[in-house]
Design a protein around this motif. Structure first.
Motif, PDB file in Angstrom:
ATOM      1  N   ILE A  13     -11.917  -9.753  -6.352  1.00  0.00           N
ATOM      2  CA  ILE A  13     -11.679  -8.771  -5.293  1.00  0.00           C
ATOM      3  C   ILE A  13     -10.353  -9.035  -4.584  1.00  0.00           C
ATOM      4  O   ILE A  13      -9.548  -8.121  -4.384  1.00  0.00           O
ATOM      5  N   ALA A  14     -10.099 -10.266  -4.188  1.00  0.00           N
ATOM      6  CA  ALA A  14      -8.887 -10.579  -3.415  1.00  0.00           C
ATOM      7  C   ALA A  14      -7.626 -10.213  -4.197  1.00  0.00           C
ATOM      8  O   ALA A  14      -6.699  -9.610  -3.658  1.00  0.00           O
ATOM      9  N   SER A  15      -7.603 -10.555  -5.467  1.00  0.00           N
ATOM     10  CA  SER A  15      -6.443 -10.250  -6.300  1.00  0.00           C
ATOM     11  C   SER A  15      -6.297  -8.747  -6.514  1.00  0.00           C
ATOM     12  O   SER A  15      -5.194  -8.208  -6.430  1.00  0.00           O
ATOM     13  N   ALA A  16      -7.392  -8.065  -6.792  1.00  0.00           N
ATOM     14  CA  ALA A  16      -7.340  -6.615  -6.994  1.00  0.00           C
ATOM     15  C   ALA A  16      -6.914  -5.906  -5.713  1.00  0.00           C
ATOM     16  O   ALA A  16      -6.086  -4.992  -5.742  1.00  0.00           O
ATOM     17  N   ARG A  17      -7.451  -6.330  -4.586  1.00  0.00           N
ATOM     18  CA  ARG A  17      -7.087  -5.737  -3.296  1.00  0.00           C
ATOM     19  C   ARG A  17      -5.585  -5.912  -3.048  1.00  0.00           C
ATOM     20  O   ARG A  17      -4.885  -4.965  -2.690  1.00  0.00           O
ATOM     21  N   SER A  18      -5.080  -7.111  -3.283  1.00  0.00           N
ATOM     22  CA  SER A  18      -3.660  -7.387  -3.102  1.00  0.00           C
ATOM     23  C   SER A  18      -2.811  -6.506  -4.019  1.00  0.00           C
ATOM     24  O   SER A  18      -1.781  -5.969  -3.604  1.00  0.00           O
ATOM     25  N   PHE A  19      -3.246  -6.332  -5.268  1.00  0.00           N
ATOM     26  CA  PHE A  19      -2.515  -5.493  -6.211  1.00  0.00           C
ATOM     27  C   PHE A  19      -2.435  -4.050  -5.717  1.00  0.00           C
ATOM     28  O   PHE A  19      -1.357  -3.452  -5.675  1.00  0.00           O
ATOM     29  N   PHE A  20      -3.572  -3.483  -5.336  1.00  0.00           N
ATOM     30  CA  PHE A  20      -3.591  -2.091  -4.892  1.00  0.00           C
ATOM     31  C   PHE A  20      -2.821  -1.901  -3.582  1.00  0.00           C
ATOM     32  O   PHE A  20      -2.177  -0.870  -3.391  1.00  0.00           O
ATOM     33  N   GLU A  21      -2.850  -2.888  -2.715  1.00  0.00           N
ATOM     34  CA  GLU A  21      -2.096  -2.793  -1.463  1.00  0.00           C
ATOM     35  C   GLU A  21      -0.588  -2.934  -1.710  1.00  0.00           C
ATOM     36  O   GLU A  21       0.208  -2.150  -1.202  1.00  0.00           O
ATOM     37  N   THR A  22      -0.214  -3.919  -2.488  1.00  0.00           N
ATOM     38  CA  THR A  22       1.195  -4.243  -2.704  1.00  0.00           C
ATOM     39  C   THR A  22       1.911  -3.238  -3.598  1.00  0.00           C
ATOM     40  O   THR A  22       3.041  -2.844  -3.307  1.00  0.00           O
ATOM     41  N   TYR A  23       1.260  -2.812  -4.669  1.00  0.00           N
ATOM     42  CA  TYR A  23       1.953  -2.020  -5.669  1.00  0.00           C
ATOM     43  C   TYR A  23       1.569  -0.541  -5.712  1.00  0.00           C
ATOM     44  O   TYR A  23       2.307   0.264  -6.275  1.00  0.00           O
ATOM     45  N   LEU A  24       0.412  -0.191  -5.134  1.00  0.00           N
ATOM     46  CA  LEU A  24      -0.020   1.205  -5.216  1.00  0.00           C
ATOM     47  C   LEU A  24      -0.262   1.831  -3.844  1.00  0.00           C
ATOM     48  O   LEU A  24      -0.887   2.873  -3.730  1.00  0.00           O
ATOM     49  N   ASP A  25       0.232   1.177  -2.797  1.00  0.00           N
ATOM     50  CA  ASP A  25       0.268   1.731  -1.443  1.00  0.00           C
ATOM     51  C   ASP A  25      -1.096   2.035  -0.825  1.00  0.00           C
ATOM     52  O   ASP A  25      -1.216   2.963  -0.030  1.00  0.00           O
ATOM     53  N   PHE A  26      -2.108   1.251  -1.162  1.00  0.00           N
ATOM     54  CA  PHE A  26      -3.402   1.380  -0.506  1.00  0.00           C
ATOM     55  C   PHE A  26      -3.448   0.438   0.696  1.00  0.00           C
ATOM     56  O   PHE A  26      -2.722  -0.550   0.750  1.00  0.00           O
ATOM     57  N   THR A  27      -4.330   0.743   1.647  1.00  0.00           N
ATOM     58  CA  THR A  27      -4.543  -0.094   2.820  1.00  0.00           C
ATOM     59  C   THR A  27      -6.009  -0.475   2.877  1.00  0.00           C
ATOM     60  O   THR A  27      -6.890   0.396   2.754  1.00  0.00           O
ATOM     61  N   CYS A  28      -6.287  -1.750   3.068  1.00  0.00           N
ATOM     62  CA  CYS A  28      -7.672  -2.202   3.186  1.00  0.00           C
ATOM     63  C   CYS A  28      -8.198  -1.795   4.561  1.00  0.00           C
ATOM     64  O   CYS A  28      -7.615  -2.123   5.590  1.00  0.00           O
ATOM     65  N   THR A  29      -9.308  -1.051   4.564  1.00  0.00           N
ATOM     66  CA  THR A  29      -9.898  -0.594   5.819  1.00  0.00           C
ATOM     67  C   THR A  29     -11.202  -1.307   6.137  1.00  0.00           C
ATOM     68  O   THR A  29     -11.683  -1.238   7.259  1.00  0.00           O
ATOM     69  N   ASP A  30     -11.775  -1.997   5.152  1.00  0.00           N
ATOM     70  CA  ASP A  30     -13.004  -2.762   5.373  1.00  0.00           C
ATOM     71  C   ASP A  30     -13.149  -3.754   4.230  1.00  0.00           C
ATOM     72  O   ASP A  30     -12.889  -3.426   3.078  1.00  0.00           O
ATOM     73  N   SER A  31     -13.560  -4.964   4.554  1.00  0.00           N
ATOM     74  CA  SER A  31     -13.741  -5.981   3.531  1.00  0.00           C
ATOM     75  C   SER A  31     -14.851  -6.929   3.955  1.00  0.00           C
ATOM     76  O   SER A  31     -14.923  -7.319   5.120  1.00  0.00           O
ATOM     77  N   LYS A  32     -15.716  -7.273   3.025  1.00  0.00           N
ATOM     78  CA  LYS A  32     -16.784  -8.236   3.303  1.00  0.00           C
ATOM     79  C   LYS A  32     -16.197  -9.642   3.300  1.00  0.00           C
ATOM     80  O   LYS A  32     -15.296  -9.952   2.527  1.00  0.00           O
ATOM     81  N   LEU A  33     -16.708 -10.490   4.181  1.00  0.00           N
ATOM     82  CA  LEU A  33     -16.163 -11.840   4.327  1.00  0.00           C
ATOM     83  C   LEU A  33     -16.197 -12.649   3.034  1.00  0.00           C
ATOM     84  O   LEU A  33     -15.316 -13.446   2.771  1.00  0.00           O
ATOM     85  N   ASN A  34     -17.213 -12.450   2.223  1.00  0.00           N
ATOM     86  CA  ASN A  34     -17.327 -13.231   0.989  1.00  0.00           C
ATOM     87  C   ASN A  34     -16.605 -12.563  -0.190  1.00  0.00           C
ATOM     88  O   ASN A  34     -16.807 -12.943  -1.335  1.00  0.00           O
ATOM     89  N   ASP A  35     -15.773 -11.570   0.100  1.00  0.00           N
ATOM     90  CA  ASP A  35     -15.028 -10.840  -0.931  1.00  0.00           C
ATOM     91  C   ASP A  35     -15.926 -10.264  -2.019  1.00  0.00           C
ATOM     92  O   ASP A  35     -15.591 -10.274  -3.194  1.00  0.00           O
ATOM     93  N   PHE A  46      -7.504   9.150  -0.018  1.00  0.00           N
ATOM     94  CA  PHE A  46      -8.497   8.830  -1.041  1.00  0.00           C
ATOM     95  C   PHE A  46      -9.048   7.427  -0.807  1.00  0.00           C
ATOM     96  O   PHE A  46      -8.300   6.500  -0.488  1.00  0.00           O
ATOM     97  N   ILE A  47     -10.351   7.265  -0.979  1.00  0.00           N
ATOM     98  CA  ILE A  47     -11.003   5.973  -0.754  1.00  0.00           C
ATOM     99  C   ILE A  47     -11.286   5.312  -2.098  1.00  0.00           C
ATOM    100  O   ILE A  47     -11.894   5.906  -2.988  1.00  0.00           O
ATOM    101  N   LEU A  48     -10.849   4.079  -2.227  1.00  0.00           N
ATOM    102  CA  LEU A  48     -11.087   3.271  -3.416  1.00  0.00           C
ATOM    103  C   LEU A  48     -11.907   2.064  -2.984  1.00  0.00           C
ATOM    104  O   LEU A  48     -11.504   1.307  -2.101  1.00  0.00           O
TER     105      LEU A  48
END
Length: 126
Positions: A13-35, A46-48
């Protein structure tokens, strides 16, 4: 009717989230503590949802061979710039951007998800 969201199952999750944020302009709006899950929002609203593969009840962690998600950019220069950005970051890109049917772009495999990045051709008849 409007498509609300897409849920993708990924191993990291952490790596995928970073990829989508860094390279595809998504913003994390909610994340569970244990990823185990992250909710991302794209520039167009659009929500991913990224969900840990460990949450798959039946252990199915594979997508069908032709499954992919696609992103449109404005023009060939943006496609080439995105390709260079990913290549410069060390991602392995098998093929340079090229004409694919009536679009120009490339595919990239990230955490078992095939990602298509394309733009419409200025003159699709060329």
């Amino acid at each position: 009717m409007k498509l609300n969201h897409l849920n993708l199952s990924v191993p990291d999750i952490a790596s995928a989230r970073s990829f989508f944020e860094t390279y595809l302009d998504f913003t994390c709006t909610d994340s569970k503590l244990n990823d185990s899950l992250s909710v991302l929002t794209g520039e167009d609203g659009f929500i991913l949802v990224l969900m840990s593969q460990q949450m798959n009840r039946n252990g199915n962690n594979a997508y069908p061979d032709s499954f992919h998600i696609g992103f449109y950019l404005k023009n060939e220069a943006e496609v080439l710039a995105k390709f260079e950005q990913l290549a410069s970051a060390g991602f392995i890109l098998e093929h340079e951007p090229q004409r694919i049917r009536k679009v120009f772009g490339f595919y990239y495999l990230h955490q078992n998800i095939l990602i298509e990045i394309v733009c419409e051709l200025q003159d699709p008849n060329e």
